[in-house]
Design a protein around this motif. Structure first.
Motif, short mmCIF file in Angstrom:
data_model
loop_
_atom_site.label_atom_id
_atom_site.label_comp_id
_atom_site.label_asym_id
_atom_site.label_seq_id
_atom_site.Cartn_x
_atom_site.Cartn_y
_atom_site.Cartn_z
N SER A 102 0.83 -1.21 0.00
CA SER A 102 0.00 0.00 0.00
C SER A 102 0.86 1.27 0.00
O SER A 102 0.42 2.32 -0.45
CB SER A 102 -1.02 0.00 1.13
OG SER A 102 -0.41 -0.34 2.31
N LEU A 103 2.10 1.16 0.46
CA LEU A 103 3.03 2.29 0.30
C LEU A 103 3.29 2.51 -1.20
O LEU A 103 3.20 3.62 -1.71
CB LEU A 103 4.34 1.99 1.06
CG LEU A 103 5.56 2.85 0.73
CD1 LEU A 103 5.27 4.34 0.92
CD2 LEU A 103 6.76 2.44 1.61
N ALA B 166 0.06 9.14 -6.68
CA ALA B 166 0.46 10.55 -6.77
C ALA B 166 1.44 10.77 -7.93
O ALA B 166 2.12 11.81 -8.00
CB ALA B 166 1.10 10.98 -5.45
N ALA B 167 1.51 9.80 -8.85
CA ALA B 167 2.39 9.86 -10.02
C ALA B 167 3.86 9.96 -9.63
O ALA B 167 4.66 10.63 -10.31
CB ALA B 167 1.99 11.03 -10.95
N LEU B 168 4.21 9.31 -8.52
CA LEU B 168 5.60 9.27 -8.05
C LEU B 168 6.00 7.81 -7.87
O LEU B 168 5.15 6.92 -7.98
CB LEU B 168 5.73 10.03 -6.72
CG LEU B 168 5.28 11.49 -6.74
CD1 LEU B 168 5.18 12.04 -5.33
CD2 LEU B 168 6.24 12.34 -7.58
N GLU B 169 7.26 7.58 -7.58
CA GLU B 169 7.71 6.19 -7.41
C GLU B 169 8.53 6.04 -6.14
O GLU B 169 9.40 6.88 -5.85
CB GLU B 169 8.57 5.77 -8.61
CG GLU B 169 8.80 4.26 -8.63
CD GLU B 169 9.82 3.83 -9.68
OE1 GLU B 169 10.15 2.64 -9.68
OE2 GLU B 169 10.30 4.68 -10.44
N VAL B 170 8.25 4.99 -5.38
CA VAL B 170 9.02 4.75 -4.16
C VAL B 170 9.93 3.55 -4.39
O VAL B 170 9.53 2.53 -4.95
CB VAL B 170 8.08 4.53 -2.94
CG1 VAL B 170 7.14 3.36 -3.13
CG2 VAL B 170 8.87 4.40 -1.65
N ARG B 171 11.21 3.71 -3.98
CA ARG B 171 12.18 2.62 -4.16
C ARG B 171 13.12 2.59 -2.96
O ARG B 171 13.29 3.58 -2.27
CB ARG B 171 13.05 2.86 -5.40
CG ARG B 171 12.34 2.79 -6.72
CD ARG B 171 13.33 2.59 -7.88
NE ARG B 171 14.33 3.65 -8.01
CZ ARG B 171 14.19 4.72 -8.78
NH1 ARG B 171 13.08 4.90 -9.48
NH2 ARG B 171 15.17 5.62 -8.86
N LYS C 265 17.21 2.56 3.47
CA LYS C 265 16.92 3.91 2.98
C LYS C 265 15.83 3.81 1.92
O LYS C 265 16.02 3.18 0.88
CB LYS C 265 18.17 4.54 2.38
CG LYS C 265 19.38 4.55 3.31
CD LYS C 265 20.55 5.26 2.64
CE LYS C 265 21.83 5.12 3.42
NZ LYS C 265 22.50 3.80 3.25
N VAL C 266 14.72 4.45 2.18
CA VAL C 266 13.61 4.44 1.24
C VAL C 266 13.48 5.84 0.66
O VAL C 266 13.62 6.84 1.39
CB VAL C 266 12.31 4.02 1.94
CG1 VAL C 266 11.13 4.05 0.98
CG2 VAL C 266 12.46 2.61 2.54
N ALA C 267 13.25 5.91 -0.64
CA ALA C 267 13.20 7.22 -1.30
C ALA C 267 12.01 7.28 -2.24
O ALA C 267 11.64 6.28 -2.87
CB ALA C 267 14.49 7.45 -2.08
N VAL C 268 11.42 8.46 -2.34
CA VAL C 268 10.36 8.72 -3.34
C VAL C 268 10.97 9.60 -4.42
O VAL C 268 11.63 10.61 -4.12
CB VAL C 268 9.16 9.42 -2.68
CG1 VAL C 268 8.11 9.76 -3.75
CG2 VAL C 268 8.55 8.54 -1.59
N TYR C 269 10.75 9.19 -5.69
CA TYR C 269 11.32 9.92 -6.82
C TYR C 269 10.20 10.51 -7.68
O TYR C 269 9.12 9.92 -7.81
CB TYR C 269 12.16 8.97 -7.69
CG TYR C 269 13.36 8.40 -6.95
CD1 TYR C 269 14.56 9.11 -6.89
CD2 TYR C 269 13.28 7.17 -6.29
CE1 TYR C 269 15.67 8.59 -6.21
CE2 TYR C 269 14.38 6.66 -5.60
CZ TYR C 269 15.56 7.37 -5.57
OH TYR C 269 16.64 6.86 -4.88
N ASP C 270 10.51 11.67 -8.28
CA ASP C 270 9.57 12.33 -9.18
C ASP C 270 10.23 12.39 -10.56
O ASP C 270 11.15 13.19 -10.78
CB ASP C 270 9.27 13.75 -8.65
CG ASP C 270 8.24 14.47 -9.50
OD1 ASP C 270 7.98 14.00 -10.64
OD2 ASP C 270 7.70 15.49 -9.04
N VAL D 179 12.48 13.10 -3.68
CA VAL D 179 11.65 14.19 -3.14
C VAL D 179 11.18 13.83 -1.73
O VAL D 179 10.57 14.66 -1.06
CB VAL D 179 10.46 14.51 -4.06
CG1 VAL D 179 10.96 15.06 -5.39
CG2 VAL D 179 9.55 13.30 -4.26
N ALA D 180 11.45 12.60 -1.30
CA ALA D 180 11.16 12.22 0.09
C ALA D 180 12.13 11.12 0.50
O ALA D 180 12.52 10.30 -0.35
CB ALA D 180 9.72 11.73 0.24
N THR D 181 12.53 11.14 1.76
CA THR D 181 13.49 10.14 2.27
C THR D 181 12.98 9.60 3.61
O THR D 181 12.30 10.31 4.36
CB THR D 181 14.88 10.77 2.50
OG1 THR D 181 14.78 11.81 3.48
CG2 THR D 181 15.47 11.33 1.21
#
Ligand SMILES: CC(=O)SCCNC(=O)CCNC(=O)[C@H](O)C(C)(C)COP(=O)(O)OP(=O)(O)OC[C@H]1O[C@@H](n2cnc3c(N)ncnc32)[C@H](O)[C@@H]1OP(=O)(O)O
Length: 437
Positions: free
Chosen positions: A16-17, A24-29, A72-77, A87-89
């Motif tokens: 669900s993350l 939100a048209a972003l990607e989490v990795r 370390k989890v990151a959200v990329y735009d 854009v988020a850590t």
């Protein structure tokens, strides 16, 4: 790293993350810890998020060398001009937390940032809920963090479990009524101090409710023994050896000279580790008797320091309290079942968890030895003393840092007999966390 810490570090992201961020048209990795470029980009986002300047090459290399244990989890735009910079850590790792009478695994969280360009769109909520679910599903009884702002984490179930005391001591006024010094105090190098500190901390930590294990890189940071350390040359280290010859204590401090009046110089104590009462008293007496030092500043002490009772003039100390260590129970039976309690009794806990991770009704039964069993039940049994509490408040109570009586008076928990509940959870010493992470 423990097995649980290893498994958690490599665990896949919560579904669900992923879907929440994708909506939100972003990607989490997850960041690949072996990839220097990814780690550099992550660090750039963290620095920006915490209002720090761009990192130097030396700082980037040191960060890469010392933080592989962090998940370390990151959200990329993908639409951003620099899409490689998150854009988020969100970072977390498995550690150990001291609770009354025991040590439990805990998921430590840090480096939480959302870029100002992407704030208040729910990214923190997605990351926190997803990572807490992953930590809980793998068996962490608790999550823990220190905060930039008090107002952020209560909504996610974190309660302020440890209060920190910052002291400023007017040395000339303080006087000394503590025990006479014993043993021997010597200066040692920062390198030797760093070697001693970790094992001393391991000796002290089990009896220091609220403390967590400190990753190796943090010791090097504190002692200025890694290449990115700043102003390391200002640090001084003292060791204390008891009459038996063993090193039982250590102080790390920095001096600020007062050039207008040398006799009014100040020291900042950044670490004081004492494995024995004699080490504690001797090191404090030594610091309070140093020539040219008029002021001692020290942070992250407990709210019931014995030092208070060693000063002839208690008003020589100006003490500032601050919320410091936040805990979040992820598994009520595991978190509450690990600690020892003060009074044999039975209490029913009706726990509300807005994130749906750890809520339910539980019967806490403490035996004469202080050990507890915690059994989930469908309904509160009739005739037993019940406590209605949010997960935030239960997390704050766990270490004994706040009394259930106080929380009942504050309207934060409901029970017919707060004093009886307080007797069960009471501890003999205030919890403490001696550093930030
Ligand atoms: C453990 C640590 O690392 S502590 C460090 C925390 N990070 C920082 O201080 C760096 C600067 N701040 C930031 O990077 C961001 O503003 C964050 C991470 C604090 C918040 O990220 P966002 O993505 O904007 O939060 P998000 O949109 O998910 O908000 C979730 C909820 O928290 C609330 N919230 C977010 N930030 C704050 C804040 N600083 N103070 C109070 N409430 C906040 C939101 O209003 C929202 O409330 P709601 O659920 O009632 O609607």
């Amino acid at each position: 790293m423990s097995d649980l810490a290893d498994v958690f570090h490599d665990a896949p992201l919560d579904e669900s993350l992923r879907s929440g961020v994708a909506a939100a048209a972003l990607e989490v990795r997850r960041v690949d810890d072996a990839d220097r470029a990814q780690t550099d980009a992550w660090l750039e986002a963290v620095s920006r998020g915490f209002l720090d300047p761009e990192r130097t090459e030396v700082q980037r290399q040191a960060y890469f060398d010392h933080t592989a244990h962090r998940r370390k989890v990151a959200v990329y735009d993908a639409g951003a001009p620099q899409p490689e910079i998150p854009v988020a850590t969100f970072a977390s790792w498995g550690t150990e937390l001291s609770v009354p009478g025991a040590i439990v695994p805990a998921c430590a969280i840090s480096s939480v940032t959302v870029a100002p360009t992407h704030r208040r769109r729910g990214l923190l909520r997605h990351l926190m809920a997803g990572e807490l679910r992953t930590a809980a599903s793998l068996g962490f009884p608790l999550a823990a963090l220190t905060v930039s702002e008090s107002s952020i984490y209560g909504r996610f179930g974190f309660g302020a479990a440890v209060t920190a005391a910052g002291w400023e001591i007017d040395v000339r006024r303080a006087g000394w009524v503590g025990p006479a010094a014993s043993g021997r105090i010597d200066f040692v190098s920062r390198e030797r101090g760093r070697e001693l500190a970790e094992s001393l901390h391991d000796r002290i930590r089990p009896g220091m409710t609220g403390e967590v294990g400190r990753p190796g890189g943090q010791w090097d940071h504190a002692f200025g023994t890694r290449p990115d350390a700043e102003k390391a040359e200002r640090l001084r280290v003292l060791q204390y050896r008891g009459d038996g010859g063993e090193v039982d204590g250590l102080v790390l401090y920095a001096v600020t000279e007062n050039e207008a009046d040398f006799a009014s110089s100040a020291i900042d104590v950044t670490m004081l580790l004492a494995a024995t009462d004699a080490a504690y008293a001797s090191l404090w007496q030594f610091l309070l008797s140093m020539d040219l030092i008029a002021t001692i500043r020290v942070g992250e002490l407990a709210i019931d320091e014995p030092l208070w009772w060693m000063l002839a003039d208690q008003r020589a100390a100006t003490i500032t309290l601050r919320d410091h260590h936040y805990l979040r129970v992820l598994d009520v039976p595991a978190a509450l079942g690990a600690r020892r309690y003060n009074a044999a009794d039975t209490v029913v806990l009706e726990v509300d968890d807005p994130l749906g991770i750890a809520g339910g009704t539980f019967v806490l039964s403490v035996d004469e030895s202080g050990a507890a069993s915690i059994d989930p039940v469908d309904h509160a049994p009739l005739g037993e003393l019940a406590v209605r509490t949010g997960i935030t408040e239960l997390s704050a109570i766990l270490l004994g840092g706040v009394s259930p009586v106080t929380l009942a008076k504050a309207g934060r928990i409901q029970t017919d007999d707060p004093a009886r509940v307080a007797r069960v959870f009471a501890t003999t010493e205030a919890p403490r966390l001696s550093f930030w992470y």
